[in-house]
Scaffold this motif. Sequence first.
Motif, mmCIF file in Angstrom:
data_model
loop_
_atom_site.group_PDB
_atom_site.id
_atom_site.type_symbol
_atom_site.label_atom_id
_atom_site.label_comp_id
_atom_site.label_asym_id
_atom_site.label_seq_id
_atom_site.Cartn_x
_atom_site.Cartn_y
_atom_site.Cartn_z
ATOM 1 N N GLY A 1 -15.728 0.883 -11.382
ATOM 2 C CA GLY A 1 -16.718 -0.157 -11.135
ATOM 3 C C GLY A 1 -16.351 -1.455 -11.819
ATOM 4 N N SER A 2 -17.368 -2.258 -12.113
ATOM 5 C CA SER A 2 -17.135 -3.551 -12.746
ATOM 6 C C SER A 2 -17.784 -3.559 -14.120
ATOM 7 C CB SER A 2 -17.678 -4.683 -11.859
ATOM 8 O OG SER A 2 -17.324 -5.942 -12.403
ATOM 9 N N VAL A 3 -18.465 -4.624 -14.473
ATOM 10 C CA VAL A 3 -19.098 -4.755 -15.786
ATOM 11 C C VAL A 3 -20.580 -5.061 -15.605
ATOM 12 C CG1 VAL A 3 -17.031 -5.449 -17.039
ATOM 13 C CG2 VAL A 3 -18.386 -7.181 -15.861
ATOM 14 N N ARG A 4 -21.323 -4.909 -16.667
ATOM 15 C CA ARG A 4 -22.765 -5.147 -16.614
ATOM 16 C C ARG A 4 -23.102 -6.513 -17.195
ATOM 17 N NH1 ARG A 4 -26.886 -0.493 -18.302
ATOM 18 N NH2 ARG A 4 -26.168 0.195 -16.238
ATOM 19 N N ALA A 5 -23.978 -7.230 -16.530
ATOM 20 C CA ALA A 5 -24.451 -8.525 -17.014
ATOM 21 C C ALA A 5 -25.098 -8.355 -18.382
ATOM 22 C CB ALA A 5 -25.435 -9.117 -16.021
ATOM 23 N N PRO A 6 -24.873 -9.305 -19.287
ATOM 24 C CA PRO A 6 -24.342 -10.643 -19.043
ATOM 25 C C PRO A 6 -22.828 -10.775 -18.984
ATOM 26 C CG PRO A 6 -25.024 -10.473 -21.325
ATOM 27 C CD PRO A 6 -25.424 -9.183 -20.671
ATOM 28 N N PHE A 7 -22.076 -9.667 -19.124
ATOM 29 C CA PHE A 7 -20.647 -9.771 -18.837
ATOM 30 C C PHE A 7 -20.486 -10.265 -17.401
ATOM 31 C CE2 PHE A 7 -19.115 -6.404 -22.074
ATOM 32 C CZ PHE A 7 -18.719 -7.397 -22.955
ATOM 33 N N GLU A 8 -19.471 -11.074 -17.190
ATOM 34 C CA GLU A 8 -19.237 -11.653 -15.868
ATOM 35 C C GLU A 8 -18.040 -10.977 -15.209
ATOM 36 O OE1 GLU A 8 -18.326 -16.088 -13.931
ATOM 37 O OE2 GLU A 8 -18.353 -15.777 -16.099
ATOM 38 N N PRO A 9 -18.191 -10.524 -13.967
ATOM 39 C CA PRO A 9 -17.041 -9.936 -13.283
ATOM 40 C C PRO A 9 -16.034 -10.999 -12.889
ATOM 41 C CG PRO A 9 -18.903 -10.079 -11.784
ATOM 42 C CD PRO A 9 -19.415 -10.495 -13.142
ATOM 43 N N VAL A 10 -14.768 -10.621 -12.819
ATOM 44 C CA VAL A 10 -13.770 -11.555 -12.307
ATOM 45 C C VAL A 10 -14.077 -11.795 -10.830
ATOM 46 C CG1 VAL A 10 -12.138 -9.686 -11.756
ATOM 47 C CG2 VAL A 10 -11.302 -12.017 -12.109
ATOM 48 N N HIS A 11 -13.911 -13.036 -10.380
ATOM 49 C CA HIS A 11 -14.337 -13.341 -9.021
ATOM 50 C C HIS A 11 -13.511 -14.488 -8.444
ATOM 51 C CE1 HIS A 11 -16.680 -15.915 -11.762
ATOM 52 N NE2 HIS A 11 -16.546 -16.837 -10.823
ATOM 53 N N GLY A 12 -13.732 -14.730 -7.181
ATOM 54 C CA GLY A 12 -13.103 -15.864 -6.503
ATOM 55 C C GLY A 12 -11.593 -15.733 -6.438
ATOM 56 N N GLU A 13 -10.928 -16.870 -6.569
ATOM 57 C CA GLU A 13 -9.473 -16.907 -6.456
ATOM 58 C C GLU A 13 -8.774 -16.097 -7.536
ATOM 59 O OE1 GLU A 13 -7.511 -18.225 -4.050
ATOM 60 O OE2 GLU A 13 -9.419 -18.517 -2.977
ATOM 61 N N ASP A 14 -9.458 -15.908 -8.677
ATOM 62 C CA ASP A 14 -8.815 -15.169 -9.762
ATOM 63 C C ASP A 14 -8.564 -13.708 -9.408
ATOM 64 O OD1 ASP A 14 -8.319 -17.179 -11.501
ATOM 65 O OD2 ASP A 14 -9.903 -16.698 -12.926
ATOM 66 N N LEU A 15 -9.294 -13.187 -8.427
ATOM 67 C CA LEU A 15 -9.021 -11.818 -7.989
ATOM 68 C C LEU A 15 -7.598 -11.690 -7.449
ATOM 69 C CD1 LEU A 15 -12.411 -10.917 -6.265
ATOM 70 C CD2 LEU A 15 -11.391 -9.705 -8.208
ATOM 71 N N ASN A 16 -7.081 -12.790 -6.931
ATOM 72 C CA ASN A 16 -5.722 -12.770 -6.384
ATOM 73 C C ASN A 16 -4.657 -12.659 -7.465
ATOM 74 O OD1 ASN A 16 -6.759 -13.097 -3.772
ATOM 75 N ND2 ASN A 16 -6.765 -15.339 -3.976
ATOM 76 N N ASN A 17 -5.053 -12.870 -8.743
ATOM 77 C CA ASN A 17 -4.101 -12.793 -9.854
ATOM 78 C C ASN A 17 -3.982 -11.389 -10.445
ATOM 79 O OD1 ASN A 17 -3.480 -15.621 -9.857
ATOM 80 N ND2 ASN A 17 -5.451 -16.000 -10.844
ATOM 81 N N ALA B 1 -10.261 2.891 -26.457
ATOM 82 C CA ALA B 1 -11.704 2.669 -26.464
ATOM 83 C C ALA B 1 -12.181 2.823 -25.018
ATOM 84 C CB ALA B 1 -12.033 1.286 -27.003
ATOM 85 N N PHE B 2 -13.037 3.784 -24.784
ATOM 86 C CA PHE B 2 -13.413 4.197 -23.428
ATOM 87 C C PHE B 2 -14.308 3.155 -22.763
ATOM 88 C CE2 PHE B 2 -15.410 6.968 -20.254
ATOM 89 C CZ PHE B 2 -14.302 7.651 -19.784
ATOM 90 N N TYR B 3 -14.045 2.886 -21.479
ATOM 91 C CA TYR B 3 -14.814 1.883 -20.754
ATOM 92 C C TYR B 3 -16.071 2.479 -20.131
ATOM 93 C CZ TYR B 3 -10.263 -0.434 -20.967
ATOM 94 O OH TYR B 3 -9.073 -0.963 -21.396
ATOM 95 N N ALA B 4 -17.090 1.640 -19.971
ATOM 96 C CA ALA B 4 -18.266 2.022 -19.197
ATOM 97 C C ALA B 4 -17.846 2.185 -17.743
ATOM 98 C CB ALA B 4 -19.343 0.950 -19.314
ATOM 99 N N CYS B 5 -18.256 3.276 -17.130
ATOM 100 C CA CYS B 5 -17.870 3.582 -15.746
ATOM 101 C C CYS B 5 -19.124 3.553 -14.867
ATOM 102 C CB CYS B 5 -17.208 4.947 -15.668
ATOM 103 S SG CYS B 5 -15.711 5.086 -16.678
ATOM 104 N N TYR B 6 -19.143 2.624 -13.922
ATOM 105 C CA TYR B 6 -20.319 2.405 -13.085
ATOM 106 C C TYR B 6 -20.047 2.789 -11.635
ATOM 107 C CZ TYR B 6 -21.574 -0.676 -17.016
ATOM 108 O OH TYR B 6 -21.835 -1.203 -18.249
ATOM 109 N N ASP B 7 -21.123 3.152 -10.933
ATOM 110 C CA ASP B 7 -21.018 3.302 -9.489
ATOM 111 C C ASP B 7 -21.174 1.929 -8.840
ATOM 112 O OD1 ASP B 7 -23.776 2.699 -9.431
ATOM 113 O OD2 ASP B 7 -24.363 4.793 -9.215
ATOM 114 N N ASP B 8 -21.181 1.882 -7.528
ATOM 115 C CA ASP B 8 -21.229 0.594 -6.837
ATOM 116 C C ASP B 8 -22.547 -0.140 -7.034
ATOM 117 O OD1 ASP B 8 -18.677 1.062 -5.973
ATOM 118 O OD2 ASP B 8 -19.246 1.726 -3.957
ATOM 119 N N ALA B 9 -23.578 0.581 -7.487
ATOM 120 C CA ALA B 9 -24.877 -0.042 -7.758
ATOM 121 C C ALA B 9 -25.005 -0.474 -9.210
ATOM 122 C CB ALA B 9 -26.017 0.911 -7.389
ATOM 123 N N GLY B 10 -23.962 -0.232 -10.011
ATOM 124 C CA GLY B 10 -23.990 -0.650 -11.409
ATOM 125 C C GLY B 10 -24.622 0.349 -12.358
ATOM 126 N N GLU B 11 -24.808 1.586 -11.897
ATOM 127 C CA GLU B 11 -25.356 2.634 -12.762
ATOM 128 C C GLU B 11 -24.221 3.509 -13.301
ATOM 129 O OE1 GLU B 11 -28.488 2.512 -13.508
ATOM 130 O OE2 GLU B 11 -28.931 0.954 -12.022
#
Length: 304
Positions: free
Chosen positions: A270-286, A12-22
């Motif tokens: 890229g990441s994900v679009r709100a309201p999806f939440e990007p992984v952040h903080g200490e969890d990035l280290n995992n 299932a293909f993922y949404a692919c965003y640039d750094d601005a979320g487009e």
Amino acid sequence: MTNQKFKGVFPAFYACYDDAGEISESRTKDLCNYLYEKGVQGLYVSGSSGECIYHNLDERKATLKYVAETVKGKLTLIAHVGAPSTRDSVELAKYAEELGYDALSAIPPIYFKLPESSIYKYWTDIMDAAELPFIIYNIPQTTGYNLSMNLFKQLIENKKVMGVKNSSMPAMDIERFKAAAGEDFIVFNGPDEQYVAGRIIGADSGIGGTYAAMPELFLKAEQFVSTGNFEQARSIQRDINDIIIALCSLNGSMYSVIKEVLKLNGVNVGSVRAPFEPVHGEDLNNIPAIKEMIDQAILKYGKN
């Protein structure tokens, strides 16, 4: 067209965003090429994993276009065209046909609880909009509607209906749909956690949201099942499930975790679009530890 082209492993293909979320053309094409080189059989484009509900029509058309430009003729392409309104779904269906997609698919209508007569008309209106095969998408855990056998039997009377992507958790649903529709009808296993069970009980193929994070493992699972090596098939499914649990264990959307893993593999979508939440903080280290789990499983079973 034969149904053989719809058999195999379909990320299932993922949404692919640039750094601005487009929506990014270059990153969409990079992911296409990455998955093609891994050896998958096809792509399911603009579905749940593609964050389709959070995209407008122009964005969905752009993704469909960039994928077709990159791998049409190389991979079997299924366009998910389900949208909140029939009008938008029909427009997407017509556009996918223009682009040369191999088949259409759609979730049932969302938000409002509709009678099955409305759901039937929604799907048939999409089918009437294009001369392409159609794949029903049953995913009750997100849409609130579980495809009934009564409606299923009505739908398969239409010659355009050539398959169902079944994402309900009971594996028995796969067996029942296959039994009702016959051997030429393609049933796609939806829940990644039961790929092996789904294939054994009757699924011909699989479409999944974690496949692109570890395509080697699902391709290997398919090899084990298709050659009757069920001991190894059960083993690799356990390892896949351990990885899926890890992907779902961090803060943020599972898709954001997968996209961080892909970055470590050299594929930045890229990441994900709100309201999806990007992984952040200490969890990035995992993230590196999850990538290591995948890499070790690939080494365990081998790539070929």
